[in-house]
Design a protein around this motif. Sequence first.
Motif, PDB file in Angstrom:
ATOM      1  N   THR A 122      21.017  31.815  23.168  1.00 21.76           N
ATOM      2  CA  THR A 122      21.356  32.823  22.163  1.00 21.76           C
ATOM      3  C   THR A 122      20.116  33.555  21.679  1.00 21.76           C
ATOM      4  O   THR A 122      20.210  34.463  20.853  1.00 21.76           O
ATOM      5  N   SER A 123      18.954  33.160  22.160  1.00 18.08           N
ATOM      6  CA  SER A 123      17.698  33.840  21.859  1.00 18.08           C
ATOM      7  C   SER A 123      16.778  33.654  23.050  1.00 18.08           C
ATOM      8  O   SER A 123      17.123  33.002  24.029  1.00 18.08           O
ATOM      9  N   GLY A 124      15.600  34.241  22.965  1.00 21.55           N
ATOM     10  CA  GLY A 124      14.679  34.147  24.091  1.00 21.55           C
ATOM     11  C   GLY A 124      15.031  35.124  25.196  1.00 21.55           C
ATOM     12  O   GLY A 124      16.048  35.827  25.154  1.00 21.55           O
ATOM     13  N   ASN A 125      14.193  35.167  26.197  1.00 26.20           N
ATOM     14  CA  ASN A 125      14.347  36.120  27.293  1.00 26.20           C
ATOM     15  C   ASN A 125      15.236  35.546  28.387  1.00 26.20           C
ATOM     16  O   ASN A 125      14.770  35.145  29.461  1.00 26.20           O
ATOM     17  N   ALA A 126      16.523  35.514  28.098  1.00 20.40           N
ATOM     18  CA  ALA A 126      17.512  34.933  29.006  1.00 20.40           C
ATOM     19  C   ALA A 126      18.767  35.791  28.977  1.00 20.40           C
ATOM     20  O   ALA A 126      18.884  36.736  28.188  1.00 20.40           O
ATOM     21  N   VAL A 127      19.740  35.460  29.830  1.00 15.15           N
ATOM     22  CA  VAL A 127      21.045  36.116  29.775  1.00 15.15           C
ATOM     23  C   VAL A 127      21.754  35.644  28.509  1.00 15.15           C
ATOM     24  O   VAL A 127      21.968  34.449  28.324  1.00 15.15           O
ATOM     25  N   ARG A 128      22.109  36.562  27.658  1.00 18.11           N
ATOM     26  CA  ARG A 128      22.693  36.235  26.358  1.00 18.11           C
ATOM     27  C   ARG A 128      24.217  36.081  26.463  1.00 18.11           C
ATOM     28  O   ARG A 128      24.797  36.134  27.544  1.00 18.11           O
ATOM     29  N   ASN A 129      24.832  35.932  25.302  1.00 15.08           N
ATOM     30  CA  ASN A 129      26.281  35.756  25.216  1.00 15.08           C
ATOM     31  C   ASN A 129      27.021  36.898  25.931  1.00 15.08           C
ATOM     32  O   ASN A 129      26.690  38.068  25.748  1.00 15.08           O
ATOM     33  N   ARG A 157      12.577  40.235  29.429  1.00 12.26           N
ATOM     34  CA  ARG A 157      13.210  40.467  28.136  1.00 12.26           C
ATOM     35  C   ARG A 157      14.629  39.936  28.186  1.00 12.26           C
ATOM     36  O   ARG A 157      15.143  39.574  29.237  1.00 12.26           O
ATOM     37  N   LYS A 158      15.277  39.889  27.035  1.00 15.55           N
ATOM     38  CA  LYS A 158      16.662  39.438  26.964  1.00 15.55           C
ATOM     39  C   LYS A 158      17.568  40.347  27.785  1.00 15.55           C
ATOM     40  O   LYS A 158      17.262  41.529  27.988  1.00 15.55           O
ATOM     41  N   PHE A 159      18.704  39.802  28.230  1.00 13.23           N
ATOM     42  CA  PHE A 159      19.588  40.532  29.142  1.00 13.23           C
ATOM     43  C   PHE A 159      21.020  40.347  28.664  1.00 13.23           C
ATOM     44  O   PHE A 159      21.497  39.219  28.508  1.00 13.23           O
ATOM     45  N   LYS A 160      21.717  41.473  28.435  1.00 14.63           N
ATOM     46  CA  LYS A 160      23.039  41.429  27.813  1.00 14.63           C
ATOM     47  C   LYS A 160      24.089  42.056  28.725  1.00 14.63           C
ATOM     48  O   LYS A 160      23.855  43.083  29.335  1.00 14.63           O
ATOM     49  N   ASP A 197      22.925  45.903  29.236  1.00 14.17           N
ATOM     50  CA  ASP A 197      22.163  45.952  30.479  1.00 14.17           C
ATOM     51  C   ASP A 197      23.097  46.085  31.681  1.00 14.17           C
ATOM     52  O   ASP A 197      22.811  46.819  32.616  1.00 14.17           O
ATOM     53  N   ILE A 198      24.201  45.345  31.647  1.00 19.30           N
ATOM     54  CA  ILE A 198      25.274  45.528  32.618  1.00 19.30           C
ATOM     55  C   ILE A 198      26.591  45.608  31.851  1.00 19.30           C
ATOM     56  O   ILE A 198      26.909  44.717  31.059  1.00 19.30           O
ATOM     57  N   GLY A 199      27.328  46.672  32.059  1.00 15.51           N
ATOM     58  CA  GLY A 199      28.640  46.826  31.450  1.00 15.51           C
ATOM     59  C   GLY A 199      29.700  46.982  32.525  1.00 15.51           C
ATOM     60  O   GLY A 199      29.537  47.771  33.459  1.00 15.51           O
ATOM     61  N   LEU A 200      30.775  46.206  32.411  1.00 16.30           N
ATOM     62  CA  LEU A 200      31.866  46.261  33.378  1.00 16.30           C
ATOM     63  C   LEU A 200      33.143  46.687  32.665  1.00 16.30           C
ATOM     64  O   LEU A 200      33.576  46.044  31.704  1.00 16.30           O
ATOM     65  N   HIS A 201      33.737  47.797  33.133  1.00 19.94           N
ATOM     66  CA  HIS A 201      34.952  48.319  32.520  1.00 19.94           C
ATOM     67  C   HIS A 201      36.058  48.277  33.565  1.00 19.94           C
ATOM     68  O   HIS A 201      35.991  48.982  34.573  1.00 19.94           O
ATOM     69  N   GLY A 239      21.730  49.538  32.535  1.00 25.20           N
ATOM     70  CA  GLY A 239      20.598  50.138  31.840  1.00 25.20           C
ATOM     71  C   GLY A 239      20.830  50.551  30.416  1.00 25.20           C
ATOM     72  O   GLY A 239      19.980  51.220  29.824  1.00 25.20           O
ATOM     73  N   GLY A 240      21.951  50.147  29.817  1.00 24.39           N
ATOM     74  CA  GLY A 240      22.192  50.478  28.418  1.00 24.39           C
ATOM     75  C   GLY A 240      21.432  49.554  27.486  1.00 24.39           C
ATOM     76  O   GLY A 240      20.958  48.489  27.880  1.00 24.39           O
ATOM     77  N   GLY A 241      21.302  49.956  26.223  1.00 20.67           N
ATOM     78  CA  GLY A 241      20.596  49.117  25.259  1.00 20.67           C
ATOM     79  C   GLY A 241      20.911  49.496  23.832  1.00 20.67           C
ATOM     80  O   GLY A 241      21.303  50.631  23.553  1.00 20.67           O
ATOM     81  N   MET A 242      20.730  48.533  22.911  1.00 16.15           N
ATOM     82  CA  MET A 242      21.023  48.750  21.496  1.00 16.15           C
ATOM     83  C   MET A 242      19.807  48.451  20.617  1.00 16.15           C
ATOM     84  O   MET A 242      19.938  48.239  19.429  1.00 16.15           O
ATOM     85  N   GLY A 243      18.624  48.405  21.182  1.00 19.10           N
ATOM     86  CA  GLY A 243      17.433  48.039  20.434  1.00 19.10           C
ATOM     87  C   GLY A 243      16.839  49.205  19.662  1.00 19.10           C
ATOM     88  O   GLY A 243      17.529  50.115  19.208  1.00 19.10           O
ATOM     89  N   ARG A 244      15.503  49.192  19.539  1.00 19.59           N
ATOM     90  CA  ARG A 244      14.817  50.239  18.775  1.00 19.59           C
ATOM     91  C   ARG A 244      14.957  51.604  19.424  1.00 19.59           C
ATOM     92  O   ARG A 244      14.858  52.639  18.749  1.00 19.59           O
ATOM     93  N   THR A 245      15.169  51.625  20.739  1.00 22.65           N
ATOM     94  CA  THR A 245      15.380  52.890  21.455  1.00 22.65           C
ATOM     95  C   THR A 245      16.717  52.821  22.183  1.00 22.65           C
ATOM     96  O   THR A 245      16.758  52.565  23.386  1.00 22.65           O
ATOM     97  N   PRO A 246      17.841  53.008  21.483  1.00 18.92           N
ATOM     98  CA  PRO A 246      19.172  52.908  22.103  1.00 18.92           C
ATOM     99  C   PRO A 246      19.318  53.884  23.262  1.00 18.92           C
ATOM    100  O   PRO A 246      18.815  55.009  23.213  1.00 18.92           O
ATOM    101  N   ILE A 247      20.004  53.418  24.288  1.00 18.61           N
ATOM    102  CA  ILE A 247      20.219  54.264  25.459  1.00 18.61           C
ATOM    103  C   ILE A 247      21.583  53.953  26.051  1.00 18.61           C
ATOM    104  O   ILE A 247      22.037  52.801  26.029  1.00 18.61           O
ATOM    105  N   ILE A 248      22.255  54.978  26.548  1.00 14.52           N
ATOM    106  CA  ILE A 248      23.554  54.812  27.192  1.00 14.52           C
ATOM    107  C   ILE A 248      23.339  54.489  28.657  1.00 14.52           C
ATOM    108  O   ILE A 248      22.546  55.150  29.344  1.00 14.52           O
TER     109      ILE A 248
END
Length: 256
Positions: free
Chosen positions: A118-125, A164-167, A184-188, A204-213
């Motif tokens: 749930t923390s650290g540079n791993a695949v998260r929830n 880095r962490k991977f979501k 980082d990977i989204g499946l729809h 390649g998406g992200g929600m951090g300090r520099t959000p990106i779609i």
Amino acid sequence: MYRYDQIDRTLVAERVAEYRDQTARFLSGQLSEDEFKPLRLRNGLYVQRHAPMLRIAIPYGVLSAKQLRTLAHIARRYDRGYAHFTTRQNIQFNWIQLEDSPDILEELTAVEMHAIQTSGNAVRNITSDEFAGVAADELIDPRAFCEILRQWSAFHPEFTWLPRKFKMAINGAREDRAAVAFHDIGLHLMRAPNGALGFRVLVGGGMGRTPIIGAVIRERCRIGRFAVVGAGAVVIKDVPDGAIVAGNPARVIGEA
């Protein structure tokens, strides 16, 4: 909802025992802060300005009543009577004591919960739609796919020490309530004109300090033949219609 088997119970219990020993060695001065930091992060513990914070995994947002009562007990006994549910379907206790963290993790094992990755540079929830399983616009319940990804990524040696962490997130409804584009990977899950289901893949998406779609790299990724088994479980493999899987008849519902 996934239920632990004996291997799961043994693995999580051994992980708690290992962390308890690591914490005791840190508190006694045998481990430095730099030595202890990656060990505590592997078990969901952050050391913040005012108090340690412990993040507990809630895979794809599914909680039983017994698990929820245990979390409430932990909030009352070890925190200030409340906790924080996160946007990525975890729960955080923000005012615990470091020396109590092994006891909290041990209590969580009794209800099949943990704080691993749930923390650290791993695949998260692995996250999903908060209305998964009951949404009116749902094509198929995505939580079984989430569980397959969770089992694949948990303790995977190639994804334990990432840069880095991977979501990752999976959405199974027409409306994207899982916000897959910000992972980082989204499946729809999408349905083709012939009715077959497949994944629209974004990366390649992200929600951090520099959000990106995230960018779409596959409009439709083949997922093969799959069947509903029992109470909505999905098996992603070649399954003949009517086959008995885990004591339940399989009903083929898709082939992409």
